[in-house]
Design an enzyme around this catalytic site. Sequence first.
Site, PDB file in Angstrom:
ATOM      1  N   GLU A 158       0.750  -2.835   2.305  1.00  0.00           N
ATOM      2  CA  GLU A 158       1.355  -3.175   1.012  1.00  0.00           C
ATOM      3  C   GLU A 158       2.757  -2.587   0.932  1.00  0.00           C
ATOM      4  O   GLU A 158       3.038  -1.530   1.504  1.00  0.00           O
ATOM      5  CB  GLU A 158       0.419  -2.626  -0.075  1.00  0.00           C
ATOM      6  CG  GLU A 158       0.801  -2.800  -1.515  1.00  0.00           C
ATOM      7  CD  GLU A 158       1.031  -4.214  -1.998  1.00  0.00           C
ATOM      8  OE1 GLU A 158       1.779  -4.955  -1.348  1.00  0.00           O
ATOM      9  OE2 GLU A 158       0.512  -4.546  -3.078  1.00  0.00           O
ATOM     10  N   ASP A 159       3.639  -3.297   0.248  1.00  0.00           N
ATOM     11  CA  ASP A 159       5.016  -2.810   0.119  1.00  0.00           C
ATOM     12  C   ASP A 159       5.106  -1.574  -0.771  1.00  0.00           C
ATOM     13  O   ASP A 159       5.749  -0.588  -0.417  1.00  0.00           O
ATOM     14  CB  ASP A 159       5.951  -3.921  -0.396  1.00  0.00           C
ATOM     15  CG  ASP A 159       5.441  -4.599  -1.669  1.00  0.00           C
ATOM     16  OD1 ASP A 159       4.324  -4.262  -2.128  1.00  0.00           O
ATOM     17  OD2 ASP A 159       6.147  -5.469  -2.200  1.00  0.00           O
ATOM     18  N   GLY A 195       5.525  -9.381  -0.607  1.00  0.00           N
ATOM     19  CA  GLY A 195       6.319  -8.165  -0.438  1.00  0.00           C
ATOM     20  C   GLY A 195       6.045  -7.377   0.831  1.00  0.00           C
ATOM     21  O   GLY A 195       6.908  -6.679   1.349  1.00  0.00           O
ATOM     22  N   ASP A 240       2.451   0.786  -7.439  1.00  0.00           N
ATOM     23  CA  ASP A 240       3.106   1.105  -8.709  1.00  0.00           C
ATOM     24  C   ASP A 240       2.011   1.576  -9.684  1.00  0.00           C
ATOM     25  O   ASP A 240       1.574   2.726  -9.596  1.00  0.00           O
ATOM     26  CB  ASP A 240       3.823  -0.177  -9.170  1.00  0.00           C
ATOM     27  CG  ASP A 240       4.713   0.019 -10.374  1.00  0.00           C
ATOM     28  OD1 ASP A 240       5.211   1.128 -10.575  1.00  0.00           O
ATOM     29  OD2 ASP A 240       4.929  -0.949 -11.124  1.00  0.00           O
ATOM     30  N   VAL A 298      13.016  -1.173  -7.499  1.00  0.00           N
ATOM     31  CA  VAL A 298      13.635  -1.239  -6.177  1.00  0.00           C
ATOM     32  C   VAL A 298      13.531  -2.647  -5.592  1.00  0.00           C
ATOM     33  O   VAL A 298      12.659  -3.428  -5.966  1.00  0.00           O
ATOM     34  CB  VAL A 298      13.012  -0.208  -5.201  1.00  0.00           C
ATOM     35  CG1 VAL A 298      13.352   1.198  -5.636  1.00  0.00           C
ATOM     36  CG2 VAL A 298      11.502  -0.385  -5.072  1.00  0.00           C
TER      37      VAL A 298
HETATM   38  P1  IMP Z   1       0.866  -2.446  -9.133  1.00  0.00           P
HETATM   39  O1  IMP Z   1      -0.288  -3.384  -9.303  1.00  0.00           O
HETATM   40  O2  IMP Z   1       1.452  -2.033 -10.457  1.00  0.00           O
HETATM   41  O3  IMP Z   1       0.566  -1.261  -8.262  1.00  0.00           O
HETATM   42  O4  IMP Z   1       2.048  -3.278  -8.527  1.00  0.00           O
HETATM   43  C1  IMP Z   1       2.114  -3.569  -7.230  1.00  0.00           C
HETATM   44  C2  IMP Z   1       3.015  -4.747  -6.953  1.00  0.00           C
HETATM   45  O5  IMP Z   1       4.095  -4.875  -7.881  1.00  0.00           O
HETATM   46  C3  IMP Z   1       3.666  -4.509  -5.630  1.00  0.00           C
HETATM   47  O6  IMP Z   1       2.889  -5.066  -4.611  1.00  0.00           O
HETATM   48  C4  IMP Z   1       5.007  -5.173  -5.760  1.00  0.00           C
HETATM   49  O7  IMP Z   1       4.904  -6.506  -5.311  1.00  0.00           O
HETATM   50  C5  IMP Z   1       5.309  -5.144  -7.225  1.00  0.00           C
HETATM   51  N1  IMP Z   1       6.287  -4.071  -7.542  1.00  0.00           N
HETATM   52  C6  IMP Z   1       6.030  -2.870  -8.112  1.00  0.00           C
HETATM   53  N2  IMP Z   1       7.143  -2.143  -8.266  1.00  0.00           N
HETATM   54  C7  IMP Z   1       8.153  -2.891  -7.759  1.00  0.00           C
HETATM   55  C8  IMP Z   1       9.577  -2.671  -7.610  1.00  0.00           C
HETATM   56  O8  IMP Z   1      10.156  -1.634  -7.965  1.00  0.00           O
HETATM   57  N3  IMP Z   1      10.271  -3.683  -7.025  1.00  0.00           N
HETATM   58  C9  IMP Z   1       9.696  -4.850  -6.607  1.00  0.00           C
HETATM   59  N4  IMP Z   1       8.376  -5.088  -6.731  1.00  0.00           N
HETATM   60  C10 IMP Z   1       7.602  -4.130  -7.300  1.00  0.00           C
HETATM   61 MG    MG Z   2       3.333  -6.469  -3.247  1.00  0.00          MG
END
Ligand code: IMP
Ligand code: MG
Length: 191
Positions: free
Chosen positions: A102-103, A46, A106, A156
Amino acid sequence: MKPYLEFLEEILIPEDILQKRIAELGAQISVDYYGQNLLLVCILRGGVMFLTDLMRQITIPHAIEFMAVSSYGIGRRDSSGNIRITLDLNTDIGERDVLLVEDIVDSGHTLTSVIELLSTRNPHSIHVCALLDKIDRREVIVPIKYRGFIIPNKYVFGYGLDIDDYYRNLPFIGSADLDKYNQEDILIVEE
Ligand code: IMP
Ligand code: MG
């Protein structure tokens, strides 16, 4: 795969706004890391588009690296605390100033695990540059040094972010109507 117009809810961040903000981030990073041994670590897949635009806005010498972690499987839209490293760095980060690119942040689990792991390798410093921050969804605290945009709690896609691994090529960030995305195509057969 459906054309994205069938499930696009709205364009949250258009291309010109994205690029303007990335230029600001690159300029700030260039000032803050002047004279340091900067290593941008992109988290695949991402973060790729963001990395390539961001590095063109950074005016000081730096190197890039990639790592990949297992995030959601196909059909899953939330990450758990169980993150697996699927591609590790090829660079010794001891004494380097690591900036994780990082993209989106979340729940925060992915970055927390990555920071925990990389910290054991004695970098000189380690910080986060995230394009998007879905702050309402945070489950663990992640210090974000550089942040592009805070976004609402919506799924998104575009600009590196995928839905089931597609649509990363779009130059803007859009929000998806997942009901429309999941809807089977209805075939209307004329009698
Ligand atoms: P976390 O571990 O929950 O913080 O998730 C992080 C990863 O989940 C990011 O690096 C994204 O690759 C993916 N991600 C989280 N939200 C979205 C979204 O809305 N669209 C696409 N990928 C997401
Ligand atoms: Mg990611």
